[in-house]
Design a protein around this motif. Structure first.
Motif, PDB file in Angstrom:
ATOM      1  N   GLY A  36     -47.538 -30.973  50.110  1.00 49.59           N
ATOM      2  CA  GLY A  36     -48.307 -32.212  50.017  1.00 49.59           C
ATOM      3  C   GLY A  36     -49.404 -32.191  48.980  1.00 49.59           C
ATOM      4  O   GLY A  36     -50.131 -33.180  48.844  1.00 49.59           O
ATOM      5  N   TYR A  37     -49.527 -31.098  48.227  1.00 48.85           N
ATOM      6  CA  TYR A  37     -50.599 -31.019  47.232  1.00 48.85           C
ATOM      7  C   TYR A  37     -50.130 -31.343  45.809  1.00 48.85           C
ATOM      8  O   TYR A  37     -50.937 -31.375  44.893  1.00 48.85           O
ATOM      9  N   THR A  38     -48.841 -31.589  45.654  1.00 49.97           N
ATOM     10  CA  THR A  38     -48.296 -32.062  44.381  1.00 49.97           C
ATOM     11  C   THR A  38     -47.388 -33.245  44.675  1.00 49.97           C
ATOM     12  O   THR A  38     -46.346 -33.082  45.327  1.00 49.97           O
ATOM     13  N   LEU A  39     -47.797 -34.429  44.237  1.00 54.25           N
ATOM     14  CA  LEU A  39     -47.050 -35.653  44.511  1.00 54.25           C
ATOM     15  C   LEU A  39     -46.702 -36.337  43.189  1.00 54.25           C
ATOM     16  O   LEU A  39     -47.237 -35.996  42.135  1.00 54.25           O
ATOM     17  N   LEU A  40     -45.811 -37.320  43.276  1.00 52.13           N
ATOM     18  CA  LEU A  40     -45.303 -37.995  42.086  1.00 52.13           C
ATOM     19  C   LEU A  40     -45.528 -39.498  42.179  1.00 52.13           C
ATOM     20  O   LEU A  40     -45.282 -40.104  43.224  1.00 52.13           O
ATOM     21  N   LEU A  41     -46.000 -40.069  41.072  1.00 48.61           N
ATOM     22  CA  LEU A  41     -46.037 -41.532  40.946  1.00 48.61           C
ATOM     23  C   LEU A  41     -44.704 -41.935  40.305  1.00 48.61           C
ATOM     24  O   LEU A  41     -44.536 -41.859  39.100  1.00 48.61           O
ATOM     25  N   GLY A  42     -43.738 -42.280  41.142  1.00 48.21           N
ATOM     26  CA  GLY A  42     -42.401 -42.614  40.658  1.00 48.21           C
ATOM     27  C   GLY A  42     -42.335 -44.035  40.128  1.00 48.21           C
ATOM     28  O   GLY A  42     -43.035 -44.925  40.607  1.00 48.21           O
ATOM     29  N   ARG A  43     -41.481 -44.237  39.125  1.00 50.88           N
ATOM     30  CA  ARG A  43     -41.291 -45.561  38.531  1.00 50.88           C
ATOM     31  C   ARG A  43     -39.801 -45.865  38.446  1.00 50.88           C
ATOM     32  O   ARG A  43     -38.955 -44.975  38.546  1.00 50.88           O
ATOM     33  N   VAL A  44     -39.484 -47.119  38.214  1.00 57.09           N
ATOM     34  CA  VAL A  44     -38.083 -47.535  38.180  1.00 57.09           C
ATOM     35  C   VAL A  44     -37.293 -46.757  37.141  1.00 57.09           C
ATOM     36  O   VAL A  44     -36.134 -46.382  37.377  1.00 57.09           O
ATOM     37  N   GLY A  45     -37.899 -46.489  35.975  1.00 59.69           N
ATOM     38  CA  GLY A  45     -37.173 -45.797  34.925  1.00 59.69           C
ATOM     39  C   GLY A  45     -36.816 -44.377  35.297  1.00 59.69           C
ATOM     40  O   GLY A  45     -35.666 -43.940  35.127  1.00 59.69           O
ATOM     41  N   SER A  46     -37.792 -43.635  35.818  1.00 59.66           N
ATOM     42  CA  SER A  46     -37.578 -42.214  36.105  1.00 59.66           C
ATOM     43  C   SER A  46     -36.836 -41.981  37.412  1.00 59.66           C
ATOM     44  O   SER A  46     -36.128 -40.984  37.555  1.00 59.66           O
ATOM     45  N   GLN A  47     -36.968 -42.894  38.375  1.00 59.29           N
ATOM     46  CA  GLN A  47     -36.388 -42.653  39.696  1.00 59.29           C
ATOM     47  C   GLN A  47     -35.121 -43.458  39.976  1.00 59.29           C
ATOM     48  O   GLN A  47     -34.425 -43.173  40.951  1.00 59.29           O
ATOM     49  N   ALA A  48     -34.825 -44.459  39.158  1.00 60.36           N
ATOM     50  CA  ALA A  48     -33.617 -45.257  39.402  1.00 60.36           C
ATOM     51  C   ALA A  48     -32.718 -45.344  38.171  1.00 60.36           C
ATOM     52  O   ALA A  48     -31.526 -45.053  38.250  1.00 60.36           O
ATOM     53  N   ILE A  49     -33.285 -45.732  37.029  1.00 61.49           N
ATOM     54  CA  ILE A  49     -32.447 -45.924  35.842  1.00 61.49           C
ATOM     55  C   ILE A  49     -31.895 -44.597  35.330  1.00 61.49           C
ATOM     56  O   ILE A  49     -30.690 -44.473  35.062  1.00 61.49           O
ATOM     57  N   LEU A  50     -32.746 -43.581  35.195  1.00 62.11           N
ATOM     58  CA  LEU A  50     -32.256 -42.279  34.730  1.00 62.11           C
ATOM     59  C   LEU A  50     -31.207 -41.689  35.678  1.00 62.11           C
ATOM     60  O   LEU A  50     -30.134 -41.276  35.232  1.00 62.11           O
ATOM     61  N   PRO A  51     -31.476 -41.620  36.984  1.00 61.98           N
ATOM     62  CA  PRO A  51     -30.449 -41.082  37.883  1.00 61.98           C
ATOM     63  C   PRO A  51     -29.140 -41.882  37.860  1.00 61.98           C
ATOM     64  O   PRO A  51     -28.074 -41.320  38.085  1.00 61.98           O
ATOM     65  N   ALA A  52     -29.237 -43.178  37.570  1.00 60.92           N
ATOM     66  CA  ALA A  52     -28.035 -44.008  37.541  1.00 60.92           C
ATOM     67  C   ALA A  52     -27.228 -43.830  36.268  1.00 60.92           C
ATOM     68  O   ALA A  52     -25.994 -43.940  36.292  1.00 60.92           O
ATOM     69  N   LEU A  53     -27.910 -43.557  35.156  1.00 59.52           N
ATOM     70  CA  LEU A  53     -27.247 -43.620  33.853  1.00 59.52           C
ATOM     71  C   LEU A  53     -27.162 -42.303  33.095  1.00 59.52           C
ATOM     72  O   LEU A  53     -26.496 -42.245  32.066  1.00 59.52           O
ATOM     73  N   GLN A  54     -27.825 -41.264  33.572  1.00 60.58           N
ATOM     74  CA  GLN A  54     -27.802 -39.985  32.859  1.00 60.58           C
ATOM     75  C   GLN A  54     -27.092 -38.936  33.711  1.00 60.58           C
ATOM     76  O   GLN A  54     -27.652 -38.409  34.673  1.00 60.58           O
TER      77      GLN A  54
END
Length: 340
Positions: free
Chosen positions: A100-118
């Motif tokens: 819980g001491y390292t968290l991520l501010l996820g965005r549509v590009g990094s968390q949805a578009i990249l996983p979908a298209l790369q």
């Protein structure tokens, strides 16, 4: 017979003792997790932004960190770890300790578009602990304020009458700017080549291209457009928000104009953690985000940046991201887009 019976009874007793021991270990682990969550956090938390300072993701992260000062009990330190369209920072968090001491501010590009298209991406969309969606950053399709296109119907009619002649600005083929514009064409039953994409370095440059008259229109995050819209330099044709935006009460939504599927095309921010975070920590964060949702300062800051507060709890967040990955996967397949 007596010996066999005794042996069976002995085996049964051993199994019972093993079950009790396993249960005690589970209870101890749960208790340890709850105790750790009670003390959490006892040192600063690092919130990784997988993009450069000053952008939409960075502003969302700093807004969250500021709003947590009075409720978290420890500092939340924003750290930018940009590169590779957000994948470097995302992988960094995926590989971090799940404490819980390292968290991520996820965005549509990094968390949805990249996983979908790369295909060779170093992580999958569900390689994270989903803590909560924070906000939606709707897409807005705009033209120059001096343009002859007064509304969305005007623009669509012009594209139909002049296939391949009108153009729009993007920040690259596999970005939400391009995919939003292509989703608009698809919703209007137009082919992907009906309007020509022109790629720029980023969202700000894509906006400048409309302001200077280099392109006919763009579909961009509201955050990048709001100042120019309020300054009467850009004209809004449609927003992908589910309801009319507080700052743009006269701007029609996609559903109002007969394009309801466009609502799914939106920027967003979410709080994610490494895989395997303890359930007690996740429950603590769920409670913390409920408090954030009631924080007037946070909500005002979100709206000032052109976003819509939309706190979702962990299961709903996982479902939301899964749907987003499917959406952009389908769009990418239809358009022949794959990130290499």
């Amino acid at each position: 017979m007596t010996t066999r019976k005794a042996r069976r009874e002995g085996i049964a007793a051993m199994a019972a003792r093993a079950s009790v021991a396993a249960l005690m270990v589970s209870i101890a682990c749960l208790g340890a997790g709850a105790h750790a969550a009670d003390k959490y956090p006892d040192r600063p938390i690092t919130l990784i932004v997988p993009f450069s300072a000053g952008g939409d993701a960075d502003l969302a992260a700093r807004n969250l960190a500021a709003s947590m000062r009075d409720t978290l009990g420890a500092a939340m330190v924003v750290a930018n770890k940009a590169g590779a369209n957000g994948s470097i920072g995302s992988k960094f968090v995926r590989d971090a300790a799940p404490d819980g001491y390292t968290l991520l501010l996820g965005r549509v590009g990094s968390q949805a578009i990249l996983p979908a298209l790369q295909a060779d991406l170093a992580y999958k969309w569900d390689d994270f602990t989903f803590i909560g969606v924070l906000e939606l950053n709707p897409m807005v399709c705009v033209v120059n304020a001096k343009s002859r296109y007064q509304n969305l119907d005007d623009l669509i009619a012009a594209i139909k009458a002049n296939p391949g002649k009108l153009n729009y600005s993007t920040s690259g083929p596999a970005t939400v700017l391009n995919l939003a514009s292509q989703a608009l064409l698809k919703s209007a039953s137009l082919p992907k080549t009906a309007a020509v994409p022109v790629a720029y370095k980023g969202g700000n440059e894509a906006t400048t291209a409309v302001l200077s008259g280099e392109v006919d229109f763009t579909c961009n995050n509201l955050t990048s457009l709001l100042g120019h819209i309020k300054g009467d330099k850009l004209r809004v044709l449609v927003t992908t928000s589910p309801t009319r935006l507080k700052d743009l009460p006269d701007a029609p939504t996609a559903s109002e104009l007969g394009h309801p599927k466009l609502e799914a095309v939106s920027g967003w921010s979410a709080l994610l953690g490494p895989p395997g975070m303890d359930r007690a920590l996740l429950e603590k964060w769920t409670g913390l985000l409920r408090q954030v949702d009631q924080n007037a300062q946070w909500r005002t800051a979100v709206e000032t940046l052109g976003s819509v507060p939309r706190i979702l709890e962990p299961k709903a967040t996982s479902d939301f991201v899964k749907d987003q990955v499917r959406l952009y996967g389908d769009l990418g397949q239809a358009l022949g887009i794959q990130i290499k």
